[in-house]
Design an enzyme around this catalytic site. Structure first.
Site, mmCIF file in Angstrom:
data_model
loop_
_atom_site.group_PDB
_atom_site.id
_atom_site.type_symbol
_atom_site.label_atom_id
_atom_site.label_comp_id
_atom_site.label_asym_id
_atom_site.label_seq_id
_atom_site.Cartn_x
_atom_site.Cartn_y
_atom_site.Cartn_z
ATOM 1 C CB SER A 149 -6.296 14.383 -12.941
ATOM 2 O OG SER A 149 -7.607 14.570 -13.437
ATOM 3 C CE LYS A 153 -4.668 12.502 -9.482
ATOM 4 N NZ LYS A 153 -3.596 11.490 -9.608
ATOM 5 C CG ASP A 157 -1.892 1.096 1.272
ATOM 6 O OD1 ASP A 157 -1.607 2.172 0.708
ATOM 7 O OD2 ASP A 157 -2.979 0.901 1.859
ATOM 8 C CE1 TYR A 178 -7.912 12.379 -8.074
ATOM 9 C CE2 TYR A 178 -9.163 13.944 -9.409
ATOM 10 C CZ TYR A 178 -8.332 12.844 -9.316
ATOM 11 O OH TYR A 178 -7.925 12.197 -10.455
#
Ligand SMILES: NC(=O)c1ccc[n+]([C@@H]2O[C@H](COP(=O)([O-])OP(=O)(O)OC[C@H]3O[C@@H](n4cnc5c(N)ncnc54)[C@H](O)[C@@H]3O)[C@@H](O)[C@H]2O)c1
Length: 276
Positions: free
Chosen positions: A148, A165, A67, A161
């Site tokens: 992204s 990014k 992980d 998020y």
């Protein structure tokens, strides 16, 4: 150059989140061009499947079940790179990230922000820090961060998020300037609308709407992990030897004219559909 500069023979690469989706597309593209690839993923079943596909296809690949949010994961990665190449890592792809869950920012908690940070940015710093010193010492290396298109625009209900990014892209730019003098290149890919387990577009968008896809995506279809693999392989290779600090949008053209949709062959609109 006599040789094909896009080949990656004698290189070792590591891809986080390499078992499925874009990461698997990238790992496969690197391996097929000759790189020995370490795939790191916390989904053991998917990892075993992807590593088996690569090795059965004649590629060199090793899976690490880990992980990336855990500090201890970098030691496991170092161990695998040691096994494959005596510790030499030429290409690092920081790919793990997730846009879920969505929701109004006003309803989020500090714990939510920390979770999004750990999954989308912290490990990019940690894994890069783990392998960068040896790249600097060897005076070569290529780091590719998967961001992204959302890092290049605002996204309602997905604000933390998108902000992280954007952090990935800013980190890419600053680090590329810092380490260019050592022959280490740092670039980013900014995906959009790519069919993956996280974003199963053909299932999310019902078949009755599939004729709308060309209105949405200028190149007329959703992306595939292979579309990203080919771009990452270019960035990893000597064909990109004078390319650093770049973000390549691998998005079928969606961000070129954001908000504009094709109505027919010659007409476009930026007005919400029900208004016209
Ligand atoms: N699919 C898209 O359209 C799209 C759009 C924009 C950005 N992205 C970015 O591309 C990257 C890959 O996206 P995807 O759609 O292929 O994702 P995905 O969820 O389909 O695949 C991610 C892979 O990473 C693994 N993974 C997840 N959490 C992990 C962890 N903590 N440790 C180790 N492995 C972990 C998963 O098991 C899976 O194999 C992400 O950074 C995502 O934000 C994707």
């Amino acid at each position: 150059m006599d040789q094909d500069a896009t080949r990656l023979d004698d290189r070792t690469a590591l891809v986080t989140g390499g078992a499925a989706g874009i990461g698997a597309g990238i790992a496969t593209a690197l391996a097929r061009r000759g790189a020995a690839v370490v795939l790191v993923d916390n989904d053991e079943t998917a990892l075993d499947r992807t590593v088996a596909e690569l090795t059965q296809g004649g590629c060199t690949a090793l899976g690490v079940v880990a992980d990336v949010r855990e500090r201890s994961s970098t030691e496991m990665m170092r161990g695998a790179v040691g096994e494959l190449s005596g510790g030499r890592l030429d290409v690092l792809v920081n790919n793990v990230g997730d846009h879920r869950p969505w929701g109004p920012f006003a309803q989020t908690s500090e714990e939510d922000w920390t979770a999004v940070y750990r999954l989308n940015f912290e490990h990019v710093l940690r894994v890069t820090r783990a392998f960068l010193p040896s790249m600097i010492e060897r005076r070569s290396g290529s780091i590719i961060n998967v961001s992204s298109v959302e890092g290049l625009r605002g996204v309602p209900n997905c604000t933390v998020y998108a902000a992280l990014k954007a952090a990935v892209l800013n980190f890419t730019a600053g680090l590329s300037t810092e380490v260019g003098q050592y022959g280490v290149r740092v670039n980013a890919i900014a995906p959009d609308v790519t069919d993956t387990p996280q974003f199963p577009l053909h299932r999310l968008i019902g078949p009755e709407y599939h004729d709308q896809i060309p209105r949405w995506v200028p190149l007329g279809r959703f992306g595939t992990p292979e579309d990203h693999g080919d771009v990452a392989a270019f960035l990893a290779s000597d064909a990109a030897r004078w390319v650093t600090g770049q973000t390549i949008r691998v998005d079928g053209g969606t961000l070129a004219s954001p908000g504009w949709f094709r109505r027919d062959e010659h007409r476009f609109t930026n007005v919400p559909r029900n208004f016209i």
